[in-house]
Design an enzyme around this catalytic site. Structure first.
Site, PDB file in Angstrom:
ATOM      1  N   GLU A   1     -11.546   1.678  15.442  1.00 29.16           N
ATOM      2  CA  GLU A   1     -10.971   1.386  14.122  1.00 29.16           C
ATOM      3  C   GLU A   1     -11.548   2.280  13.030  1.00 29.16           C
ATOM      4  OE1 GLU A   1     -10.534  -0.599  10.178  1.00 29.16           O
ATOM      5  OE2 GLU A   1     -12.370  -0.063  11.243  1.00 29.16           O
ATOM      6  N   GLU A   2     -12.845   2.538  13.087  1.00 30.10           N
ATOM      7  CA  GLU A   2     -13.523   3.203  11.975  1.00 30.10           C
ATOM      8  C   GLU A   2     -13.195   4.683  11.840  1.00 30.10           C
ATOM      9  OE1 GLU A   2     -14.951   1.823   9.665  1.00 30.10           O
ATOM     10  OE2 GLU A   2     -15.941  -0.019  10.295  1.00 30.10           O
TER      11      GLU A   2
ATOM     12  N   ASP B   1     -19.653  -5.120   9.580  1.00 25.81           N
ATOM     13  CA  ASP B   1     -18.375  -4.446   9.849  1.00 25.81           C
ATOM     14  C   ASP B   1     -18.402  -3.789  11.215  1.00 25.81           C
ATOM     15  OD1 ASP B   1     -15.922  -3.211   9.542  1.00 25.81           O
ATOM     16  OD2 ASP B   1     -16.667  -1.656   8.191  1.00 25.81           O
TER      17      ASP B   1
ATOM     18  N   HIS C   1     -20.543   0.391   5.600  1.00 26.98           N
ATOM     19  CA  HIS C   1     -20.451   1.862   5.580  1.00 26.98           C
ATOM     20  C   HIS C   1     -21.623   2.512   4.862  1.00 26.98           C
ATOM     21  CE1 HIS C   1     -15.791   2.069   6.309  1.00 26.98           C
ATOM     22  NE2 HIS C   1     -16.375   1.101   7.003  1.00 26.98           N
TER      23      HIS C   1
ATOM     24  N   HIS D   1     -13.308  -5.478  15.682  1.00 23.53           N
ATOM     25  CA  HIS D   1     -13.570  -4.204  16.363  1.00 23.53           C
ATOM     26  C   HIS D   1     -15.068  -4.021  16.590  1.00 23.53           C
ATOM     27  CE1 HIS D   1     -14.894  -2.056  12.643  1.00 23.53           C
ATOM     28  NE2 HIS D   1     -13.960  -2.765  12.034  1.00 23.53           N
TER      29      HIS D   1
ATOM     30  N   ASP E   1     -16.480  -0.820  17.291  1.00 25.42           N
ATOM     31  CA  ASP E   1     -16.971   0.490  16.874  1.00 25.42           C
ATOM     32  C   ASP E   1     -17.479   0.412  15.442  1.00 25.42           C
ATOM     33  OD1 ASP E   1     -14.136   0.190  16.145  1.00 25.42           O
ATOM     34  OD2 ASP E   1     -14.347   2.196  15.298  1.00 25.42           O
TER      35      ASP E   1
END
Length: 437
Positions: free
Chosen positions: A147-148, A116, A409, A84, A86
């Site tokens: 996705e996030e 990520d 994150h 992904h 995003d």
């Protein structure tokens, strides 16, 4: 890096692709502009065309940035490669570099999304370029744009267009090695459910000078209730939960403490092997608490307090029964007769993934070491949905998001370029081996 002395992974191109992607602040959360998401989608499409995709489809995902599905024709089985574009938001606090200015230091690229999961995109592209865009099997490359944010609207598209992502093998490059250079396959995913617990004790706030000491404070009651969820050593105290034992690779405590960044002198919670605690047993944590902030707090007895409690459910346990056990526990342990309201957010189904021998051999050959089998916490809704929609498919969970320094994150997210190259090599080897099945 070479694959059978014939196929190569271009590390310079890999780094260039990653830096271009990281420079785009493609955040798919409310309050952030849509333009960077469209810019990222355009760049992904450009990279897919450059990798010689025969066909690229922009999938309209309602209310979200587009998902791109590229087709690379080939004989034999169909392999789906997922990642992904995003990313999580990147508040400036704690960052040592600008999160959207990719910075290379000691072989790592720093920036939001570097690990990520823009690393997954460039690993897939590098693997396909190793075959000059003509892989030995049929490949679908899927790059999602939302996705996030947790909505994962793509899952609804799977229901409406079941053939869109249908494949024999699904490779999810949104994980990582447990340690840099230590090849790792994720074999299990814990389910994740939540309960929102509200306690009410008074009809309204009271002056603590007049009523404190006898009037029941809802925040104190909630704190006492939350404390009953764990024993003194931090192990879960809820009765009726079905736990198990981990039969894969053990996670050494010194490595866990370092990777979790546990402060010196602070004990870990629970008992037994680390791998049992994090992959084979239930875990309960408090995600949020509604209470007056310290700054500006008044001298009051609080009438109402609320908490969101998370429950991680290990494979082998029934998520419905697990959430029901936690709900019974909180209802049975309410202090002082406080009125309680519980809203249960159902848990996703925990997953155990049978090892794919071809993937294990490819990963071992790429890194030159035996493969560790460990658990993971990412990609749970996606994998659960894909498994339900395509029950005959095999799944491979790996990636370049190492547990040492990736810090997904969090501030100072980064990825080791050697990890991406290793995963790209493993994917190329996997595609080649699957061509003979």
């Amino acid at each position: 890096m070479h694959v059978d002395q014939a196929l190569t992974v271009d590390r310079e191109r890999l780094q260039s692709d990653l830096e271009r992607l990281v420079a785009i602040p493609s955040i798919a959360f409310e309050g952030y502009p849509r333009e960077p998401l469209d810019e990222a989608a355009d760049l992904v499409e450009e990279l897919l065309r450059d990798a010689r995709a025969a066909q690229i489809q922009r999938v309209d995902v309602p209310g979200e940035a587009p998902t791109l599905v590229a087709d690379f024709p080939g004989a034999g089985p169909t392999v789906l490669l997922y990642s992904h574009y995003d990313v999580q938001p990147a508040p400036a606090d704690g960052w040592e570099t600008d999160p959207f200015t990719p910075t290379v230091k000691d072989g790592r690229v720093y920036g939001r999304g570097a690990a990520d999961d823009k690393s997954g995109i460039v690993a897939h592209l590098a693997a396909l370029r190793a075959f000059d865009g003509a892989p030995p099997v049929h490949v679908k490359l899927v790059v999602e744009g939302s996705e996030e944010n947790g909505r994962q609207a793509l899952l609804g598209v799977v229901d409406e267009q079941p053939d869109l992502l249908r494949a024999d093998v699904m490779v999810i490059a949104d994980n990582g090695n447990w340690k840099v250079g230590e090849p790792t396959l994720s074999q299990t995913l814990r389910g994740h459910g939540k309960l929102v617990v509200t306690l009410r004790t008074l009809d309204g706030a009271l002056h603590s000078g007049h009523f404190g000491g006898a009037a029941p404070d809802a925040l104190l009651a909630l704190n006492r209730l939350i404390a009953t969820l764990h024993n003194d050593d931090g192990s879960v105290a809820v009765q009726g939960l079905q736990d198990g034992d981990w039969d894969g690779t053990e996670w050494p405590e010194p490595d866990f403490r370092r990777q979790a960044r546990v402060l010196d002198g602070v004990a870990l919670v629970g008992s037994g092997a680390i791998s049992d605690r994090v992959w084979a047993r239930h875990a309960i944590s408090v995600l949020g608490l509604d209470a007056p902030p310290v700054e500006g707090a008044g001298n009051i007895v609080i009438p109402e307090a609320r908490a969101k409690i998370a429950v991680r459910v290990p494979p082998g346990a029934d998520p419905v029964q697990s959430l029901a056990a936690v709900e019974r526990h909180v209802r049975a342990n309410v202090p002082w007769g406080a009125r309680i309201d519980v809203v249960v957010e159902p848990a996703s189904t925990p997953i155990a993934l049978p090892a794919l021998p071809e993937a294990e051999r490819a990963l071992e050959q790429a890194f030159g070491k035996p493969v560790a089998r460990m658990g993971s916490g990412g990609s749970v809704p996606l994998v659960a949905k894909l498994r339900a929609a395509y029950p005959d498919a095999s799944f491979v969970l790996w990636g370049a998001q190492d547990s040492d320094l990736a810090r997904i994150h969090a501030a100072n997210e980064s990825v080791d370029l050697g990890e991406i190259a290793g995963i790209a090599l493993a994917e190329a080897l996997l595609l080649k081996e699957l061509s003979s099945t």
